[in-house]
Scaffold this motif. Sequence first.
Motif, PDB file in Angstrom:
ATOM      1  N   SER A 333     -13.195   1.946 -12.269  1.00  0.00           N
ATOM      2  CA  SER A 333     -13.233   3.034 -13.255  1.00  0.00           C
ATOM      3  C   SER A 333     -12.525   4.276 -12.732  1.00  0.00           C
ATOM      4  O   SER A 333     -12.494   4.541 -11.534  1.00  0.00           O
ATOM      5  CB  SER A 333     -14.686   3.375 -13.600  1.00  0.00           C
ATOM      6  N   LYS A 334     -11.967   5.030 -13.674  1.00  0.00           N
ATOM      7  CA  LYS A 334     -11.331   6.309 -13.363  1.00  0.00           C
ATOM      8  C   LYS A 334     -11.723   7.296 -14.455  1.00  0.00           C
ATOM      9  O   LYS A 334     -11.669   6.973 -15.637  1.00  0.00           O
ATOM     10  CB  LYS A 334      -9.807   6.173 -13.315  1.00  0.00           C
ATOM     11  N   PRO A 335     -12.122   8.502 -14.074  1.00  0.00           N
ATOM     12  CA  PRO A 335     -12.534   9.471 -15.093  1.00  0.00           C
ATOM     13  C   PRO A 335     -11.342  10.035 -15.847  1.00  0.00           C
ATOM     14  O   PRO A 335     -10.221  10.062 -15.351  1.00  0.00           O
ATOM     15  CB  PRO A 335     -13.230  10.564 -14.263  1.00  0.00           C
ATOM     16  N   PHE A 336     -11.596  10.468 -17.076  1.00  0.00           N
ATOM     17  CA  PHE A 336     -10.587  11.219 -17.813  1.00  0.00           C
ATOM     18  C   PHE A 336     -10.510  12.631 -17.236  1.00  0.00           C
ATOM     19  O   PHE A 336     -11.524  13.180 -16.785  1.00  0.00           O
ATOM     20  CB  PHE A 336     -10.944  11.293 -19.294  1.00  0.00           C
ATOM     21  N   VAL A 337      -9.326  13.202 -17.235  1.00  0.00           N
ATOM     22  CA  VAL A 337      -9.131  14.554 -16.692  1.00  0.00           C
ATOM     23  C   VAL A 337      -9.003  15.528 -17.859  1.00  0.00           C
ATOM     24  O   VAL A 337      -8.027  15.485 -18.606  1.00  0.00           O
ATOM     25  CB  VAL A 337      -7.879  14.625 -15.791  1.00  0.00           C
ATOM     26  N   TRP A 338     -10.008  16.365 -18.031  1.00  0.00           N
ATOM     27  CA  TRP A 338      -9.990  17.370 -19.104  1.00  0.00           C
ATOM     28  C   TRP A 338      -9.259  18.601 -18.589  1.00  0.00           C
ATOM     29  O   TRP A 338      -9.630  19.181 -17.577  1.00  0.00           O
ATOM     30  CB  TRP A 338     -11.414  17.733 -19.506  1.00  0.00           C
ATOM     31  N   THR A 339      -8.209  19.032 -19.284  1.00  0.00           N
ATOM     32  CA  THR A 339      -7.369  20.123 -18.782  1.00  0.00           C
ATOM     33  C   THR A 339      -7.462  21.404 -19.595  1.00  0.00           C
ATOM     34  O   THR A 339      -7.266  22.492 -19.046  1.00  0.00           O
ATOM     35  CB  THR A 339      -5.897  19.677 -18.747  1.00  0.00           C
ATOM     36  N   LYS A 340      -7.769  21.325 -20.882  1.00  0.00           N
ATOM     37  CA  LYS A 340      -7.735  22.523 -21.725  1.00  0.00           C
ATOM     38  C   LYS A 340      -9.045  23.295 -21.629  1.00  0.00           C
ATOM     39  O   LYS A 340     -10.132  22.713 -21.732  1.00  0.00           O
ATOM     40  CB  LYS A 340      -7.458  22.149 -23.183  1.00  0.00           C
ATOM     41  N   SER A 341      -8.918  24.590 -21.478  1.00  0.00           N
ATOM     42  CA  SER A 341     -10.099  25.445 -21.515  1.00  0.00           C
ATOM     43  C   SER A 341     -10.528  25.686 -22.960  1.00  0.00           C
ATOM     44  O   SER A 341      -9.786  25.397 -23.908  1.00  0.00           O
ATOM     45  CB  SER A 341      -9.802  26.787 -20.834  1.00  0.00           C
ATOM     46  N   ALA A 342     -11.726  26.235 -23.122  1.00  0.00           N
ATOM     47  CA  ALA A 342     -12.207  26.543 -24.469  1.00  0.00           C
ATOM     48  C   ALA A 342     -11.294  27.562 -25.152  1.00  0.00           C
ATOM     49  O   ALA A 342     -11.019  27.455 -26.350  1.00  0.00           O
ATOM     50  CB  ALA A 342     -13.638  27.074 -24.399  1.00  0.00           C
ATOM     51  N   ASP A 343     -10.806  28.537 -24.384  1.00  0.00           N
ATOM     52  CA  ASP A 343      -9.902  29.536 -24.968  1.00  0.00           C
ATOM     53  C   ASP A 343      -8.609  28.890 -25.461  1.00  0.00           C
ATOM     54  O   ASP A 343      -8.081  29.248 -26.523  1.00  0.00           O
ATOM     55  CB  ASP A 343      -9.584  30.623 -23.939  1.00  0.00           C
ATOM     56  N   ASP A 344      -8.080  27.938 -24.688  1.00  0.00           N
ATOM     57  CA  ASP A 344      -6.858  27.250 -25.109  1.00  0.00           C
ATOM     58  C   ASP A 344      -7.084  26.480 -26.410  1.00  0.00           C
ATOM     59  O   ASP A 344      -6.240  26.482 -27.313  1.00  0.00           O
ATOM     60  CB  ASP A 344      -6.390  26.285 -24.016  1.00  0.00           C
ATOM     61  N   ILE A 345      -8.228  25.797 -26.494  1.00  0.00           N
ATOM     62  CA  ILE A 345      -8.537  25.009 -27.692  1.00  0.00           C
ATOM     63  C   ILE A 345      -8.678  25.913 -28.909  1.00  0.00           C
ATOM     64  O   ILE A 345      -8.122  25.651 -29.978  1.00  0.00           O
ATOM     65  CB  ILE A 345      -9.815  24.185 -27.468  1.00  0.00           C
ATOM     66  N   LEU A 346      -9.413  26.980 -28.758  1.00  0.00           N
ATOM     67  CA  LEU A 346      -9.645  27.885 -29.885  1.00  0.00           C
ATOM     68  C   LEU A 346      -8.350  28.568 -30.318  1.00  0.00           C
ATOM     69  O   LEU A 346      -8.114  28.773 -31.522  1.00  0.00           O
ATOM     70  CB  LEU A 346     -10.700  28.928 -29.504  1.00  0.00           C
ATOM     71  N   ALA A 347      -7.496  28.914 -29.358  1.00  0.00           N
ATOM     72  CA  ALA A 347      -6.208  29.523 -29.709  1.00  0.00           C
ATOM     73  C   ALA A 347      -5.330  28.529 -30.464  1.00  0.00           C
ATOM     74  O   ALA A 347      -4.639  28.890 -31.421  1.00  0.00           O
ATOM     75  CB  ALA A 347      -5.497  30.011 -28.445  1.00  0.00           C
ATOM     76  N   SER A 348      -5.366  27.263 -30.047  1.00  0.00           N
ATOM     77  CA  SER A 348      -4.581  26.232 -30.739  1.00  0.00           C
ATOM     78  C   SER A 348      -5.071  26.036 -32.173  1.00  0.00           C
ATOM     79  O   SER A 348      -4.269  25.918 -33.104  1.00  0.00           O
ATOM     80  CB  SER A 348      -4.667  24.912 -29.965  1.00  0.00           C
ATOM     81  N   ILE A 349      -6.381  26.022 -32.363  1.00  0.00           N
ATOM     82  CA  ILE A 349      -6.940  25.875 -33.700  1.00  0.00           C
ATOM     83  C   ILE A 349      -6.610  27.098 -34.562  1.00  0.00           C
ATOM     84  O   ILE A 349      -6.313  26.971 -35.754  1.00  0.00           O
ATOM     85  CB  ILE A 349      -8.461  25.660 -33.615  1.00  0.00           C
ATOM     86  N   GLN A 350      -6.615  28.264 -33.950  1.00  0.00           N
ATOM     87  CA  GLN A 350      -6.259  29.471 -34.697  1.00  0.00           C
ATOM     88  C   GLN A 350      -4.823  29.404 -35.204  1.00  0.00           C
ATOM     89  O   GLN A 350      -4.542  29.735 -36.361  1.00  0.00           O
ATOM     90  CB  GLN A 350      -6.436  30.708 -33.819  1.00  0.00           C
ATOM     91  N   ARG A 351      -3.909  28.940 -34.322  1.00  0.00           N
ATOM     92  CA  ARG A 351      -2.502  28.814 -34.745  1.00  0.00           C
ATOM     93  C   ARG A 351      -2.368  27.805 -35.879  1.00  0.00           C
ATOM     94  O   ARG A 351      -1.613  28.020 -36.834  1.00  0.00           O
ATOM     95  CB  ARG A 351      -1.635  28.394 -33.559  1.00  0.00           C
TER      96      ARG A 351
END
Length: 361
Positions: A333-351
């Motif tokens: 097994s290998k874990p998934f690597v989460w890279t985006k911060s909450a601020d990045d996600i929210l900014a992307s949704i705002q755009r």
Amino acid sequence: MRGRPKAELVLAQDEREQLQAWALRRKTAQALALRSRIVLSCAQGLTNQAVAAQLQITQQTVSKWRQRFVVQRLDGLLDAPRTGAPRTIDDAKVDVVIARTLESVPRNATHWSTRTMAGEMKMSQTAISRIWRAFGLQPHRQETFKLSTDPLFVEKVRDIVGLYLDPPVKAMVLCVDEKSQIQALDRTQPILPMAPGTPERRTHDYMRHGTTTLFAALDIATGKVIGQTHRRHRASEFLSFLRTIEANVPAELDVHLVMDNYATHKTPAIRAWFARHPRFQIHFTPTSASWLNQVERWFSTLTQKYLRRGTHRSTRQLEQAIRQYLESHNADSKPFVWTKSADDILASIQRFCLRISNSRH
């Protein structure tokens, strides 16, 4: 002496080094390599006739590049830019094609194709294709989206992403969900195996042999999955799976569960069980935001690699295959690597929201 006197050709050290580098080329820019050898030979004091005989070219060629170098130095050996054929499609026509593509649809279809647009604009299909590629237009493609209307969307995103990027100490973070209605399918005729030049072939129709549900909990730190199959998908089966998680997590660790808002996860029996097990802490994803749950990505891998092309003649055979996949996955097994911060996600949704709010569709 006959002929016009030749201008003196003297090389600076940097010019000599550059000409030698160009002259040594064996595979590319052979025209430039030949010109460099002409100049280097002339710099040795040889006559144009001697250089032409040495390099097996005409005296006119030697004279041309000698003179070009004397006047323009190294730049004189490079090819002058060429204008090419004149444009047959001006900017105004390109603008019309783009506007027509973005703002209209053909009378007898829901979207433009290169052929229909070429017929509409009296242009070639190749020209339309080049314009669309240049501006990234793909009328044949369509993607889906759905924005969450959860009033606590921002708080939940920050909570769950915080768990992924900075997991708590002495705790295990598990992403939990169910993949329901997994069908045990068998083809009506034998599958023809792949052969050189021929892909695997199967019948388009199939026989159903029942369904099962996979309950899964993904450990974000290791990528290992706790899995359990059940024929039904009720609160009692989910409660059984919670007991399985309880048995597989060391007693000294707290357990953070990332789950969606499915009704099975919120029944009185489930709430009572969580109340009796205070080391379990629940983090609900926002509604219509299953992409925040990492186990969904693992379900996608399971489907692509194992289920989509699998054939199973019974539900029991399907469940056995899923258990084998779990064992194989957990062994490496290998874990998934989460890279985006909450601020990045929210900014992307705002755009994205700004884009669709300006849409005229």
